[in-house]
Design an enzyme around this catalytic site. Structure first.
Site, mmCIF file in Angstrom:
data_model
loop_
_atom_site.group_PDB
_atom_site.id
_atom_site.type_symbol
_atom_site.label_atom_id
_atom_site.label_comp_id
_atom_site.label_asym_id
_atom_site.label_seq_id
_atom_site.Cartn_x
_atom_site.Cartn_y
_atom_site.Cartn_z
ATOM 1 N N CYS A 152 0.893 -1.044 -0.063
ATOM 2 C CA CYS A 152 0.032 -0.088 0.033
ATOM 3 C C CYS A 152 0.823 1.247 -0.038
ATOM 4 C CB CYS A 152 -0.915 -0.073 1.254
ATOM 5 S SG CYS A 152 -2.396 0.864 1.132
ATOM 6 N N CYS A 212 -4.468 -0.574 -1.566
ATOM 7 C CA CYS A 212 -4.667 0.659 -1.740
ATOM 8 C C CYS A 212 -6.174 0.772 -2.623
ATOM 9 C CB CYS A 212 -3.724 1.536 -2.610
ATOM 10 S SG CYS A 212 -2.801 0.888 -3.968
ATOM 11 N N CYS A 240 -1.253 3.385 -6.522
ATOM 12 C CA CYS A 240 -0.931 2.067 -6.212
ATOM 13 C C CYS A 240 0.519 1.553 -6.723
ATOM 14 C CB CYS A 240 -1.822 1.035 -6.787
ATOM 15 S SG CYS A 240 -3.370 1.347 -5.494
#
Length: 169
Positions: free
Chosen positions: A12, A88, A96
């Site tokens: 993330c 994400c 991302c």
């Protein structure tokens, strides 16, 4: 003969909430079959206190958790990843990270609970919702018959988990 242990990296942006929760859930859910890791493209440098609080409440160990850069896993001597999942949320226009190499990968986007504004109870609820959604996905992933699925079938299943199990209870 012992079964192969798969390395799984959850990515993330900030590596302070979603990817940390996923790492903790898979560490427990897949114990002995999976080794879970997490990292971020722009790590916050610390794990969000609400993530730590929730993980403690759910009886996960938290002592070893830390926010780290994904470069650690691209360095020489780093564990070779079998699976990489981005968690994400595209809807929030986050960037991302894309993981290079040959691991199986899928996007399991979730809203960022750390970005939720409101009362403390509403913010804690956002973390609990994220935990629940990740636990659902990870449970399905951990139960996949890895040995009996060819690479294409496995890739399809991984992608389906991200698409179909976003808001399941």
């Amino acid at each position: 003969m012992s079964e192969r242990v798969y390395n799984v990296l959850f990515l993330c942006t900030g590596n302070s909430a979603r990817s940390i929760l996923a790492e903790s859930i898979l560490s427990r859910e897949g114990q002995g079959r999976f080794r879970a890791f997490s990292a971020g493209s722009q790590p916050k440098g610390e794990v969000h206190p609400f993530a730590i609080s929730l993980l403690k409440k759910m009886n996960h160990p938290v002592e070893e958790l830390r926010s780290k850069n994904w470069d650690e896993f691209a360095a020489d001597g780093a564990p070779v990843m079998d699976f990489v999942f981005t968690v994400c949320d595209n809807a929030a226009n986050e960037v991302c990270p894309v993981w290079p190499g040959q691991p199986m990968s899928a996007h399991w986007g979730l809203p960022d609970p750390a970005a939720v504004e409101g009362s403390e109870a509403e913010r804690h609820l956002a973390f609990a919702d994220t935990y629940r959604m990740l636990a659902n996905r990870i449970s399905i992933f951990a139960s996949l018959p890895m040995k009996s699925l060819d690479r294409l079938s496995l890739q399809q299943r991984l992608s389906e988990i991200g698409r179909n199990f976003t808001q399941t209870a």
